[in-house]
Design an enzyme around this catalytic site. Structure first.
Site, short mmCIF file in Angstrom:
data_model
loop_
_atom_site.label_atom_id
_atom_site.label_comp_id
_atom_site.label_asym_id
_atom_site.label_seq_id
_atom_site.Cartn_x
_atom_site.Cartn_y
_atom_site.Cartn_z
N CYS B 162 0.79 -1.23 0.00
CA CYS B 162 0.00 0.00 0.00
C CYS B 162 0.83 1.28 0.00
CB CYS B 162 -0.97 -0.03 1.16
SG CYS B 162 -2.00 -1.51 1.08
N HIS B 295 -3.06 8.02 6.25
CA HIS B 295 -3.26 6.70 5.65
C HIS B 295 -4.66 6.21 6.04
CE1 HIS B 295 -2.19 3.09 3.62
NE2 HIS B 295 -2.31 2.35 4.70
N HIS B 330 -9.87 1.90 -0.04
CA HIS B 330 -8.42 1.83 0.07
C HIS B 330 -7.89 1.30 -1.26
CE1 HIS B 330 -4.41 1.34 1.20
NE2 HIS B 330 -4.51 0.49 2.21
#
Lengths: 331, 406
Positions: B162, B295, B330
């Site tokens: 990620c 995040h 996400h």
């Protein structure tokens, strides 16, 4: 003034005897088109419990990293930069097999947790408790060169003083079968893990430096030849005896004025996306040992027997017009 | 004084729509685009996702591409976003030859692999099955995207889950600073796949409701997909060709939490190091940060640890912060660049996007931006991207100021 980038140590696991240079004097020969890695002893490096949980590529990674760090005298690198073409292939394949055969329920979390490409580099960081820069490149046969370039730039600029750089690929039997179709230019497919410790400071042994790392995406044979200077007398090429693979190298060598000594390594260590890291390993080893075994010599360009080996240039063709050139020099 | 790195182009596609303008419009409107899965064929319909609302066929038709690209969603999204970035920056063929293309992805062509995998395992695969596998690794995806734009000086791929796109941005900036290239098209692309949807599901970190970043009762992630790319350029090159300057990338850092493959340490050591090193490189006091795009995945673990790391830097008085993952889902490997574009919009348009889905604080005073702020004077933003393995990257973007005064 840019810092130097010394190679403090290298270590490998491959289809040769692991974590040693036995291949220099007694290379194992393999029949057929595919050979798995000779597994290293994990005892003393990885606890038995961890070893049971870890996939093969992870064990090889930890062993090569541990070996390279130990012989470098650097316990904690400032950065860990890794290349891998396919990442944790065995676990990815198991997870995907479960998914395809058994549907989207009852899948195993551990397989997924240890399936991403950066599981490899992260595991080393977790093992060392290394909070430094950590990055992973996955770009086919340029995966290692990308990692090396990243670390080399940061070392040269003074952003870091040391780095653990490596490249790792495991090849399951089914991946080997797929690669035979997707990469008809391969000759001998294998598994390789390589770790090297780079530092801005020289160690105790012979001083070998990474002088240049260049990646190009759009080079003709003439461009490659033009980039190679007169000083590139000894070249380790990615030739493998398969005309599909070797033809671009031949065009480059034809375009060079002076004769060069050309060495090869893929017949000894085999091929996968991380194989170019083995050229780095071989180059560093030959410069350190001042050795040039005959079985590596593809073309003798007049490098006299017993003459000192001053530099080695790694030439890697990564498909179409993509190339990398890495220059290693003994100071 | 080392070369300053400017942003001269941006492109994006996500659940918020296609293009920077559509993204701005959707953020301004302020609604989540997370919903029931429509395009990914999965049994897990209980998990809401942030899909790019186009089928593969629609993407292929829009781009005018045929097989194999038409089967590679990561590549097609990457082509849309990188083309927009290159066009916005006004790069021509000559410019590309002094540029790098660096893309972050982890799944690459995994969606296509899933389609052929059963046949490949049975050893009864056809040539077509094997042919498909040529394009499915990360590097092959990137090569296809780069090739669609033109001839770059160098091309590579980062793959750190990620934080992949953020790490592509970092390499691009380092290549420019080293003088190897004048520009770099950098970012990431990631399609939803059954592989990672199921992977996250086995970890029991997917929320079956809309995700609630930084909320006390948050239960996990909604996955999303998309792509975004920036054009980074040396100040010298940008000024010489009179490029439109969107912002400056004045700081960046990556650090490793070195704690666990899928969990974050309690005090957020990696996140703390990434943010503090990036701020130190930017040469600004933390108090000068006007917005943090966190995040903020919405997992119990990430958000509390990210807050802990932010507390270590800012103490009691946190800067305005939000997670935009309840807008987009996400987007994993692409999240670093998708959220970088959102940060650019904060700087360029003065829009600080809200944190959707928040109701109660995790701890006293930890309240994200709850309503969109428009017309804000945003000079410095921090963009956080944290990946599996504790791979933590922070980027600091700032309003470009040609008098060099900070």
């Amino acid at each position: 003034m840019a810092n130097r980038c010394y190679i403090r140590s290298v270590a490998q696991v491959s289809c040769q005897q692991p974590l040693c240079d036995d291949w220099l004097s007694a290379p194992l020969s393999h029949d057929g088109s595919y050979a798995g890695a000779v597994e290293p002893q994990t005892r003393g490096v990885i606890s038995p419990g961890d070893a049971r949980r870890m996939g093969k590529i992870l064990k090889r990674t930890v062993c090569t990293a541990y070996s390279a760090l130990t012989s470098s005298g650097i316990e904690m690198p400032d950065a860990i930069v890794t290349g891998t073409g396919m990442g944790c292939m065995e676990n990815s394949e198991k997870f995907l097999t479960d998914l395809v055969l058994n549907g989207e329920h009852c899948l195993k979390p551990t397989l997924f947790m240890q399936s991403t490409h950066n599981t490899i580099s992260s595991l080393v960081a977790i093992t060392l408790k290394c909070h430094g820069y950590n990055n992973t490149y996955s770009h086919g046969a340029l995966s290692f060169d990308s990692a090396l370039l990243d670390a080399w730039l940061q070392l040269r600029s003074g952003g870091i003083a040391s780095a653990l750089v490596g490249a790792h690929d495991e090849v399951t039997p089914s991946l080997a079968r797929i690669l035979e179709h997707t990469h008809p230019e391969y000759a001998f497919i294998s598994e390789t893990s390589m770790a090297a410790v780079l530092s801005a400071e020289a160690g105790e042994g012979p001083a070998v430096v990474v002088e240049d790392v260049r990646m190009a995406n759009n080079w003709t044979a003439e461009d490659v030849a033009a980039y190679l200077g007169d000083e590139d007398r000894v070249i380790i090429a990615g030739t493998n005896g398969n005309a599909l693979n070797d033809e671009p190298y031949a065009r480059v060598l034809d375009a060079l004025d002076a004769p060069r000594t050309v060495l090869r390594y893929k017949h000894v260590f085999g091929e996968n996306f991380s194989a170019p890291a083995m050229a780095f390993y071989v180059g560093a080893t030959l410069l350190t040992r001042q050795a040039m075994p005959a079985f590596l010599v593809e073309k003798d360009g007049g490098h006299g027997a017993g003459a000192p080996l001053e530099s080695v240039t790694l030439l890697n063709h990564a498909g179409l017009a993509a190339w990398s050139v890495v220059r290693l020099r003994r100071l | 004084m080392s070369e300053r790195i400017l942003v001269t182009g941006a492109g994006i596609v996500s659940a918020l729509g296609r293009g920077v303008e559509a993204t701005y419009g959707a953020l301004l409107q302020g609604d989540s685009r997370i919903g029931r899965v429509r395009h990914l064929r999965t049994e897990h319909v209980e998990c809401p996702v942030g899909e790019v609302d186009m089928s593969n066929e629609e993407m292929a038709s829009l781009l005018g591409v045929s097989y194999p690209v038409s089967a590679l969603r990561t590549v097609m999204m990457g082509m849309m976003a990188s083309r927009e970035a290159v066009d916005m920056a006004g790069l021509d063929v000559g410019d590309l030859s002094r540029s790098a293309f660096i893309s972050g992805t982890t799944v690459g062509g995994m969606d296509n692999t899933e389609e052929h995998f059963r046949a490949l395992m049975d050893a009864e695969a056809t040539d077509a099955d094997y042919e498909a596998m040529k394009y499915n690794d990360c590097g092959a995806s990137t090569d296809l995207m780069a090739g669609a734009l033109g001839h770059f000086r160098m091309v590579t791929s980062t793959s750190t889950a990620c934080s992949s796109a953020a790490n592509a941005i970092i390499l691009g900036a380092n290549l420019i600073r080293a003088g190897l290239v004048d520009m770099a098209v950098v970012g990431g692309s990631e399609a939803l796949t059954r592989f990672h949807l199921n992977g996250f599901n086995t970890l029991m970190i997917l929320d079956t409701e809309r995700c609630r970043p930084f909320d006390r009762d948050r239960r996990g992630i909604n996955l999303g997909e998309g792509a975004a790319y920036l054009v980074l350029e040396s100040e010298r090159s940008a000024l010489a060709r009179r490029a439109r300057i969107l912002a400056e990338l004045c700081g960046y850092a990556n650090a490793c939490d070195a704690f666990h493959q899928t969990a974050t340490s309690e005090n957020g050591e990696g996140a703390f190091l990434a943010m503090s090193r990036a701020l130190s490189m930017a040469g600004i006091a933390p108090e000068r940060v006007d917005y943090v795009n966190a995040h903020g995945t919405g997992t119990p673990n990430n958000d509390v640890c990210e807050l802990a790391a932010m507390r270590r830097i800012w103490g009691e008085h946190l800067p305005p912060f939000s997670s935009t993952k309840a807008f987009t889902g996400h987007t994993t490997s692409a999240s670093g660049s998708i959220e970088a574009v959102i940060c650019l919009l904060a700087i360029m348009r003065g829009l600080i996007p809200r944190n959707i889905g928040w109701g109660n604080p995790i701890e006293e005073g930890a309240v994200p931006v709850l309503d969109n702020v428009e017309g804000a004077d945003v000079r410095y933003v921090v963009d956080n991207s944290f990946g599996f393995g504790g791979n933590d990257s922070s980027l600091v973007f700032s309003k470009y100021n040609d008098d060099n005064g900070k």
